[in-house]
Write a protein that holds these residues in place. Structure first.
Motif, mmCIF file in Angstrom:
data_model
loop_
_atom_site.group_PDB
_atom_site.id
_atom_site.type_symbol
_atom_site.label_atom_id
_atom_site.label_comp_id
_atom_site.label_asym_id
_atom_site.label_seq_id
_atom_site.Cartn_x
_atom_site.Cartn_y
_atom_site.Cartn_z
ATOM 1 N N ASN A 172 79.295 43.482 59.213
ATOM 2 C CA ASN A 172 77.897 43.759 58.860
ATOM 3 C C ASN A 172 77.221 44.680 59.864
ATOM 4 O O ASN A 172 76.930 44.266 60.985
ATOM 5 N N ALA A 173 76.987 45.912 59.433
ATOM 6 C CA ALA A 173 76.289 46.881 60.292
ATOM 7 C C ALA A 173 74.852 46.412 60.488
ATOM 8 O O ALA A 173 74.185 46.009 59.529
ATOM 9 N N ALA A 174 74.386 46.457 61.728
ATOM 10 C CA ALA A 174 73.031 45.955 61.994
ATOM 11 C C ALA A 174 72.442 46.664 63.202
ATOM 12 O O ALA A 174 73.147 47.334 63.952
ATOM 13 N N GLY A 175 71.123 46.494 63.374
ATOM 14 C CA GLY A 175 70.458 47.035 64.560
ATOM 15 C C GLY A 175 69.979 48.464 64.357
ATOM 16 O O GLY A 175 70.076 49.036 63.267
ATOM 17 N N ALA A 176 69.470 49.033 65.435
ATOM 18 C CA ALA A 176 68.827 50.335 65.379
ATOM 19 C C ALA A 176 68.944 50.998 66.743
ATOM 20 O O ALA A 176 69.412 50.382 67.699
ATOM 21 N N MET A 177 68.493 52.249 66.827
ATOM 22 C CA MET A 177 68.430 52.946 68.108
ATOM 23 C C MET A 177 67.516 52.122 69.037
ATOM 24 O O MET A 177 66.437 51.685 68.602
ATOM 25 N N ALA A 178 67.935 51.922 70.288
ATOM 26 C CA ALA A 178 67.202 50.984 71.162
ATOM 27 C C ALA A 178 65.736 51.369 71.353
ATOM 28 O O ALA A 178 64.867 50.502 71.505
ATOM 29 N N ASP A 179 65.420 52.680 71.294
ATOM 30 C CA ASP A 179 64.027 53.100 71.491
ATOM 31 C C ASP A 179 63.218 53.018 70.197
ATOM 32 O O ASP A 179 62.050 53.408 70.158
ATOM 33 N N GLY A 180 63.838 52.549 69.118
ATOM 34 C CA GLY A 180 63.112 52.385 67.855
ATOM 35 C C GLY A 180 62.863 53.697 67.118
ATOM 36 O O GLY A 180 62.082 53.755 66.174
ATOM 37 N N SER A 181 63.564 54.766 67.497
ATOM 38 C CA SER A 181 63.328 56.065 66.845
ATOM 39 C C SER A 181 64.066 56.196 65.516
ATOM 40 O O SER A 181 63.697 56.999 64.662
ATOM 41 N N MET A 182 65.142 55.433 65.333
ATOM 42 C CA MET A 182 65.904 55.477 64.081
ATOM 43 C C MET A 182 66.298 54.049 63.729
ATOM 44 O O MET A 182 66.501 53.231 64.632
ATOM 45 N N GLY A 183 66.447 53.796 62.430
ATOM 46 C CA GLY A 183 66.829 52.439 62.044
ATOM 47 C C GLY A 183 67.136 52.350 60.568
ATOM 48 O O GLY A 183 67.384 53.357 59.903
ATOM 49 N N GLU A 184 67.081 51.121 60.084
ATOM 50 C CA GLU A 184 67.500 50.834 58.710
ATOM 51 C C GLU A 184 66.303 50.938 57.776
ATOM 52 O O GLU A 184 65.266 50.334 58.032
ATOM 53 N N ASP A 185 66.436 51.690 56.695
ATOM 54 C CA ASP A 185 65.336 51.866 55.738
ATOM 55 C C ASP A 185 65.924 52.040 54.339
ATOM 56 O O ASP A 185 66.227 53.159 53.926
ATOM 57 N N HIS A 186 66.112 50.921 53.660
ATOM 58 C CA HIS A 186 66.649 50.956 52.289
ATOM 59 C C HIS A 186 65.565 50.577 51.292
ATOM 60 O O HIS A 186 64.730 49.728 51.586
ATOM 61 N N THR A 187 65.606 51.197 50.116
ATOM 62 C CA THR A 187 64.730 50.770 49.023
ATOM 63 C C THR A 187 65.583 50.542 47.782
ATOM 64 O O THR A 187 66.182 51.503 47.298
#
Ligand code: UDP
Length: 331
Positions: A172-187
């Motif tokens: 299960n892929a999880a998490g984001a760039m530590a500085d919060g600049s990129m992450g998960e965004d699904h619709t």
């Protein structure tokens, strides 16, 4: 000279982090994406972006003729398990047909290396856990079967045309760039951690836990969550492995530790300091009880060493992204 790598699906969650990682490691990067689920804003502008569909061989040929591509990283399959159960033909069309078109175009242009995002769903309900790379494959949903078909296609194509591949079966892929600049965004968002954090931030009232009568210690499904940047790093190691002349192979990528849905909710409560109301709901279609990876071969053969080794840190990166971008790339 820099090697040029094409990321098919580079606007998606995993793809966009892959693009960033390649740029950070000084590769020249091309992105092909039809933006059906991805976000153009997620692609670092240092990568050259081509909008189009992997099923469209002509589109791929145009990109391959324009760019001097050494390797392709294929990350643009559909990946939502319950959706695949409801609409299997959508999955076989996009995933399997897309793979055939991509391999045809690679063969025609003599592109020799392919790194492929495969999945733990290829195993179905495993006979033993953690799951070794060579465990029997018996998918229980069309998504997993579509990826297994794609793996098999690559095997025969390697034998016939010499296109070398590494398939990485993500858990299960999880998490984001530590500085919060990129992450998960699904619709729509279907994945557990982002939904838990949506509940934490107040965008939905209650988390639904899909079943507490599974054959697991607390009755909720157990999954192996791996940080997105650790996954991206494994692809670069796989690329180096193939370019060094090693044979095609398939590896599991997981942390080797399983967490139940309830344990993830607890971890998120600690990270966020929020209550996160949750209730038990009916089971979701296509969910195996437990999926935990034995990734020892990836560690040994590719030299993969995940940096994120606890769930708290993984959830923390996703929470930083959520707080900075409560509405994803629209913020
Ligand atoms: N899950 C849940 N509630 C949700 C979303 C997911 O209980 O709102 C469960 C799901 O049934 C599975 C686990 O969380 O057991 C992980 O699901 P996810 O969709 O994140 O990944 P998958 O394992 O399907 O790839």
């Amino acid at each position: 000279m820099k090697q040029t790598v094409m990321v098919a699906g580079g606007a998606g969650y995993i793809g966009s982090h892959m693009v960033q990682q390649l740029l950070d490691e000084d590769y020249d990067v091309v992105v092909a994406d039809n933006l059906s689920t991805g976000h153009q804003k997620a692609i670092n502008p240092a990568a050259r972006f081509y909008e189009g569909d992997t099923r469209d061989k002509q589109f791929l040929q145009q990109v391959f003729q324009k760019e001097d591509i050494t390797a392709v990283i294929h990350m643009d399959a559909f990946s939502i398990v319950p959706e695949s159960v409801k609409d299997p033909l959508k999955y076989f069309d996009n995933n399997v047909i897309g793979m055939i078109a991509l391999l045809e175009a690679m063969r025609d242009q003599d592109i020799k290396y392919l790194i492929f995002s495969s999945t733990a769903a290829a195993f179905g309900n495993p006979q033993k856990t953690p799951i070794p790379d060579d465990a029997p494959k018996d998918p229980i949903n069309p998504y997993g079967d579509s990826k297994l078909m794609m793996e098999k296609i690559m095997k025969w194509v390697d034998q016939a045309y010499g296109i070398k591949y590494v398939a990485l079966r993500y858990f299960n892929a999880a998490g984001a760039m530590a500085d919060g600049s990129m992450g998960e965004d699904h619709t729509p968002e279907t994945h557990l951690i982002p939904i838990v954090l949506k509940t934490a931030i107040g965008q939905q009232a209650t988390l639904q836990i899909y079943g507490d009568d599974y054959n697991t210690p607390d009755g909720t499904n157990v999954r192996d969550y791996v940080h997105i940047l650790d996954l991206a790093k494994a692809h670069i190691l796989a690329l180096k492995y193939l370019i060094a002349g090693n044979p095609s192979d398939i590896f599991n990528l997981g942390s080797s530790t399983g967490f139940s849905v309830k344990e993830i909710v607890e971890a998120a409560r600690k990270v966020t300091g929020k209550e996160i109301p949750a209730k038990i709901a009916p089971r979701r279609d296509g969910d195996p009880d437990i999926l935990v990876a034995d990734s020892s071969r990836a560690r040994k053969i590719l030299g993969w060493q995940p940096q994120y080794d606890n769930i708290h840190d993984i959830v923390q990166t996703a929470w930083t992204w959520k707080q900075k971008h409560p509405n994803g790339y629209n913020d």
